[in-house]
Write a protein that holds these residues in place. Structure first.
Motif, PDB file in Angstrom:
ATOM      1  N   ARG A 327       0.856  -1.191   0.000  1.00  0.00           N
ATOM      2  CA  ARG A 327       0.000   0.000   0.000  1.00  0.00           C
ATOM      3  C   ARG A 327       0.886   1.234   0.000  1.00  0.00           C
ATOM      4  N   SER A 328       0.560   2.198  -0.859  1.00  0.00           N
ATOM      5  CA  SER A 328       1.287   3.459  -0.930  1.00  0.00           C
ATOM      6  C   SER A 328       0.340   4.571  -0.499  1.00  0.00           C
ATOM      7  N   ASP A 329       0.767   5.411   0.438  1.00  0.00           N
ATOM      8  CA  ASP A 329      -0.079   6.471   0.979  1.00  0.00           C
ATOM      9  C   ASP A 329       0.349   7.831   0.442  1.00  0.00           C
ATOM     10  N   LYS A 330      -0.620   8.675   0.202  1.00  0.00           N
ATOM     11  CA  LYS A 330      -0.359  10.024  -0.272  1.00  0.00           C
ATOM     12  C   LYS A 330       0.444  10.788   0.770  1.00  0.00           C
ATOM     13  N   GLN A 331       1.481  11.507   0.306  1.00  0.00           N
ATOM     14  CA  GLN A 331       2.373  12.232   1.220  1.00  0.00           C
ATOM     15  C   GLN A 331       2.033  13.706   1.335  1.00  0.00           C
ATOM     16  N   HIS A 332       1.812  14.344   0.191  1.00  0.00           N
ATOM     17  CA  HIS A 332       1.565  15.781   0.193  1.00  0.00           C
ATOM     18  C   HIS A 332       0.067  16.022   0.089  1.00  0.00           C
ATOM     19  N   LEU A 333      -0.554  16.324   1.222  1.00  0.00           N
ATOM     20  CA  LEU A 333      -1.995  16.476   1.288  1.00  0.00           C
ATOM     21  C   LEU A 333      -2.421  17.887   0.897  1.00  0.00           C
ATOM     22  N   VAL A 334      -3.654  18.006   0.446  1.00  0.00           N
ATOM     23  CA  VAL A 334      -4.202  19.305   0.046  1.00  0.00           C
ATOM     24  C   VAL A 334      -4.716  20.029   1.290  1.00  0.00           C
ATOM     25  N   PRO A 335      -4.118  21.174   1.658  1.00  0.00           N
ATOM     26  CA  PRO A 335      -4.614  21.904   2.829  1.00  0.00           C
ATOM     27  C   PRO A 335      -6.051  22.361   2.622  1.00  0.00           C
ATOM     28  N   PHE A 336      -6.862  22.182   3.663  1.00  0.00           N
ATOM     29  CA  PHE A 336      -8.287  22.500   3.642  1.00  0.00           C
ATOM     30  C   PHE A 336      -9.060  21.621   2.664  1.00  0.00           C
ATOM     31  N   GLY A 337      -8.367  20.622   2.101  1.00  0.00           N
ATOM     32  CA  GLY A 337      -9.047  19.665   1.241  1.00  0.00           C
ATOM     33  C   GLY A 337      -9.019  18.287   1.865  1.00  0.00           C
ATOM     34  N   GLU A 338      -7.818  17.874   2.284  1.00  0.00           N
ATOM     35  CA  GLU A 338      -7.670  16.560   2.908  1.00  0.00           C
ATOM     36  C   GLU A 338      -7.292  16.661   4.385  1.00  0.00           C
ATOM     37  N   TYR A 339      -6.986  17.843   4.819  1.00  0.00           N
ATOM     38  CA  TYR A 339      -6.752  18.081   6.239  1.00  0.00           C
ATOM     39  C   TYR A 339      -6.874  19.571   6.492  1.00  0.00           C
ATOM     40  N   VAL A 354     -15.419  15.715   0.593  1.00  0.00           N
ATOM     41  CA  VAL A 354     -16.451  14.919   1.242  1.00  0.00           C
ATOM     42  C   VAL A 354     -15.888  13.515   1.367  1.00  0.00           C
ATOM     43  N   GLY A 355     -15.588  13.067   2.549  1.00  0.00           N
ATOM     44  CA  GLY A 355     -14.962  11.766   2.701  1.00  0.00           C
ATOM     45  C   GLY A 355     -14.859  11.322   4.133  1.00  0.00           C
ATOM     46  N   VAL A 356     -13.758  10.716   4.458  1.00  0.00           N
ATOM     47  CA  VAL A 356     -13.641   9.981   5.695  1.00  0.00           C
ATOM     48  C   VAL A 356     -13.287  10.842   6.884  1.00  0.00           C
ATOM     49  N   GLY A 357     -12.518  11.851   6.723  1.00  0.00           N
ATOM     50  CA  GLY A 357     -12.036  12.645   7.848  1.00  0.00           C
ATOM     51  C   GLY A 357     -10.673  13.181   7.490  1.00  0.00           C
ATOM     52  N   ASP A 358      -9.988  13.759   8.430  1.00  0.00           N
ATOM     53  CA  ASP A 358      -8.657  14.288   8.159  1.00  0.00           C
ATOM     54  C   ASP A 358      -7.693  13.161   7.803  1.00  0.00           C
ATOM     55  N   PHE A 359      -6.979  13.339   6.705  1.00  0.00           N
ATOM     56  CA  PHE A 359      -5.989  12.347   6.297  1.00  0.00           C
ATOM     57  C   PHE A 359      -4.641  12.663   6.931  1.00  0.00           C
ATOM     58  N   SER A 360      -3.815  11.638   7.020  1.00  0.00           N
ATOM     59  CA  SER A 360      -2.435  11.780   7.488  1.00  0.00           C
ATOM     60  C   SER A 360      -1.493  11.548   6.318  1.00  0.00           C
ATOM     61  N   SER A 361      -0.295  12.089   6.415  1.00  0.00           N
ATOM     62  CA  SER A 361       0.702  11.947   5.349  1.00  0.00           C
ATOM     63  C   SER A 361       1.379  10.591   5.420  1.00  0.00           C
ATOM     64  N   GLY A 362       1.686  10.049   4.249  1.00  0.00           N
ATOM     65  CA  GLY A 362       2.413   8.787   4.186  1.00  0.00           C
ATOM     66  C   GLY A 362       3.891   9.007   3.914  1.00  0.00           C
ATOM     67  N   GLN A 363       4.556   7.966   3.472  1.00  0.00           N
ATOM     68  CA  GLN A 363       5.987   8.005   3.196  1.00  0.00           C
ATOM     69  C   GLN A 363       6.248   7.467   1.794  1.00  0.00           C
ATOM     70  N   VAL A 364       7.448   7.700   1.303  1.00  0.00           N
ATOM     71  CA  VAL A 364       7.840   7.169   0.002  1.00  0.00           C
ATOM     72  C   VAL A 364       7.917   5.654   0.110  1.00  0.00           C
ATOM     73  N   ARG A 365       7.010   4.990  -0.594  1.00  0.00           N
ATOM     74  CA  ARG A 365       6.932   3.539  -0.477  1.00  0.00           C
ATOM     75  C   ARG A 365       6.614   2.948  -1.845  1.00  0.00           C
ATOM     76  N   PRO A 366       7.628   2.705  -2.689  1.00  0.00           N
ATOM     77  CA  PRO A 366       7.372   2.080  -3.991  1.00  0.00           C
ATOM     78  C   PRO A 366       6.715   0.716  -3.808  1.00  0.00           C
ATOM     79  N   LEU A 367       5.876   0.354  -4.767  1.00  0.00           N
ATOM     80  CA  LEU A 367       5.163  -0.919  -4.693  1.00  0.00           C
ATOM     81  C   LEU A 367       5.830  -1.932  -5.611  1.00  0.00           C
ATOM     82  N   PRO A 368       6.047  -3.169  -5.126  1.00  0.00           N
ATOM     83  CA  PRO A 368       6.766  -4.177  -5.916  1.00  0.00           C
ATOM     84  C   PRO A 368       5.914  -4.755  -7.035  1.00  0.00           C
ATOM     85  N   LEU A 369       6.456  -4.747  -8.238  1.00  0.00           N
ATOM     86  CA  LEU A 369       5.783  -5.309  -9.407  1.00  0.00           C
ATOM     87  C   LEU A 369       6.761  -6.296 -10.043  1.00  0.00           C
TER      88      LEU A 369
END
Length: 504
Positions: A327-339, A354-369
């Protein structure tokens, strides 16, 4: 009652704002950017800050007009408050234009330095700062206006987009210099210098285009699934099944093209894919039917305590057998959009999403293919060059941009965002696969060329080949070194101004 006449100088400056805005999508008259600032340059010494600020107001107000639509339609703001928020952002961004014109005029007045020498590095330095200060908003950096002028943007693998901005300012300054003083030798010397720099810049671009930039030893067949789910219905629990059914149907249609990787856009599943629900199970079984990898945008959560959760805007990758690979999480969130920044103090402000609630930032995490890795940029992250670079340096062989541009409606914003995404491919010489809910879904080559794209606001699946692997470029290795050099030069200019004022 007497009405104060509008200063003609500011009207001329405003013309520069209009011309520069017209160089961006849409209407995308990119050639105007090479002379758009000439009116401003011819008059700005009369009112150094006000003229640049006025040009900036007109430019950003025109380019970012769609923000009103987003805030009123999805942020549920009253039109007056939406307009005030939009105006506040436009004024803030216009200050950067004003600071550039003021500093350049002061350097001319104090040290007799022509704009051609001072304005280009000052402009680039301020564009870079705009992209990092207060979480950063590098939207509409003027170099992006050249997205469809391929020889002008190939140098981004060395300088990033800032090198293109510098060239635009240099040419504008040279043209303005000759118009202002056609008999002055120094003005024509500036033209000669500009021609030499331009030959070098465009010569490099033509040479790079002659190289086999798109070729890679290994290819991957990719299907982009554009569901075209209405934003007003997307998070309605009653529409979840219909959304999943639509994405599954389009994915099974794509199976006829024999893809190896199927990509759904940002938040394609309006529920937690990690939960053991019937809908989640349907998605997890799909890769086996497709005999392909499946990358899906979905919200996610982590439980920190019995009553505390962290939420993420994420992407899940499943193997052809249905095994979750990461799983890869978004790192740079939109202010007043996602938090909400400083949420403890600004809790009274609602988010636009319109969604779940305040999001938190993730980290650089490439996904294995298999033996390769995917770097996932979610929506807005594609406008931040350092994020794409970080994924390449972590070993990613393909960049994927998952986005939901339904927020923008039928405005120019989806095309503006696509334009900026193209530069990430050039900077790192890597393929980009872009899956968008409502468009524009596209495959972008390492030369920044859109080799495959679909219509906007239609449900569609697009299948094509991409190459795997990134070329190690100067930009990938050293990042925004060019911008840092411009900041250093600008710093020297400003220190000189301070010292000149102190010892005058």
């Amino acid at each position: 009652m007497r009405f104060r006449k509008i200063d003609p100088t500011l009207i001329v400056a405003a013309v520069s704002g209009v011309l520069l805005a017209a160089a961006f999508p849409r209407p995308d008259y990119f050639f105007l950017a090479w002379v758009a600032l000439v009116p401003l340059l011819l008059v700005m010494r009369r009112r150094p800050f006000a003229t640049g600020f006025t040009a900036g107001i007109v430019f950003f107000a025109t380019v970012l007009y769609w923000l009103n639509f987003v805030m009123i339609t999805y942020g549920r703001l009253q039109p007056l408050f939406a307009f005030l928020a939009y105006l506040f952002l436009v004024v803030y961004l216009a200050v950067y234009f004003g600071m550039a014109s003021w500093a350049s005029c002061r350097l001319e007045a104090v040290f007799k330095l022509p704009y051609l020498i001072t304005l280009p590095p000052l402009w680039v330095a301020l564009e870079y700062l705009r992209g990092v200060l207060l979480t950063g908003f590098p939207w509409a950096i003027i170099g992006y206006s050249q997205q469809n002028f391929s020889p002008a943007i190939q140098s981004c693998d060395v300088t990033g987009v800032y090198g293109v901005s510098l060239m635009l300012i240099i040419v504008n300054c040279a043209v303005a210099g000759v118009i202002a003083a056609p008999k002055r030798r120094s003005a024509w010397l500036g033209v000669v210098i500009t021609v030499c720099i331009s030959i070098s810049h465009f010569g490099y671009g033509v040479w790079r285009q002659s190289q086999p930039l798109e070729q890679r030893a290994e290819q991957l067949r990719v299907s982009l699934i554009q569901g075209n789910i209405d934003q007003m219905q997307k998070w309605d629990p009653d529409n979840r099944q219909a959304s999943v059914d639509r994405y599954q149907h389009l994915s099974l249609l794509a199976r006829e093209a024999d893809p190896q990787l199927v990509i759904w856009p940002e938040a394609a599943t309006p529920f937690f894919l990690q939960d053991q629900s019937n809908l989640a199970e349907h998605v997890r079984k799909l890769p086996q039917k497709l005999n392909a990898y499946l990358l899906v945008g979905s919200p996610a959560y982590e439980k920190l305590s019995p009553d505390t959760y962290q939420y993420f805007n994420s992407a899940y990758l499943f193997s052809p057998s249905g095994v979750e690979l990461g799983r890869s999480d978004k790192q740079h969130l939109v202010p007043f959009g996602e938090y909400v920044p400083l949420g403890k103090f600004l809790g009274f402000i609602d988010k636009l999403v319109v969604g779940v609630g305040d999001f938190s930032s993730g980290q650089v995490r490439p996904l294995p293919l298999g033996e390769h890795s995917l770097g996932v940029l979610i929506c807005y992250e594609a406008i931040f060059p350092q994020l794409a670079r970080n994924y390449i340096r972590k070993g990613s062989d393909l960049l994927v941009n998952l986005t939901n541009d339904a927020w923008f409606g039928r405005s120019s914003a989806p095309y503006q965002l696509l334009a900026m995404t193209r530069f990430r491919a050039i900077e790192n010489r890597i393929w980009i696969a872009r899956a968008a809910n409502t468009g524009v879904s596209a495959l972008i080559s390492p030369a920044g060329k859109v080799v495959l794209s679909g219509p906007i606001f239609e449900k569609v699946q697009l299948t094509g080949n991409v190459g795997l692997g990134a070329e190690e470029t100067v930009y990938t290795r050293f990042g925004d070194l060019f911008a840092f050099v411009c900041m250093t030069i600008s710093g020297v200019f400003l220190v000189a101004l301070v010292l000149a004022g102190k010892y005058k």
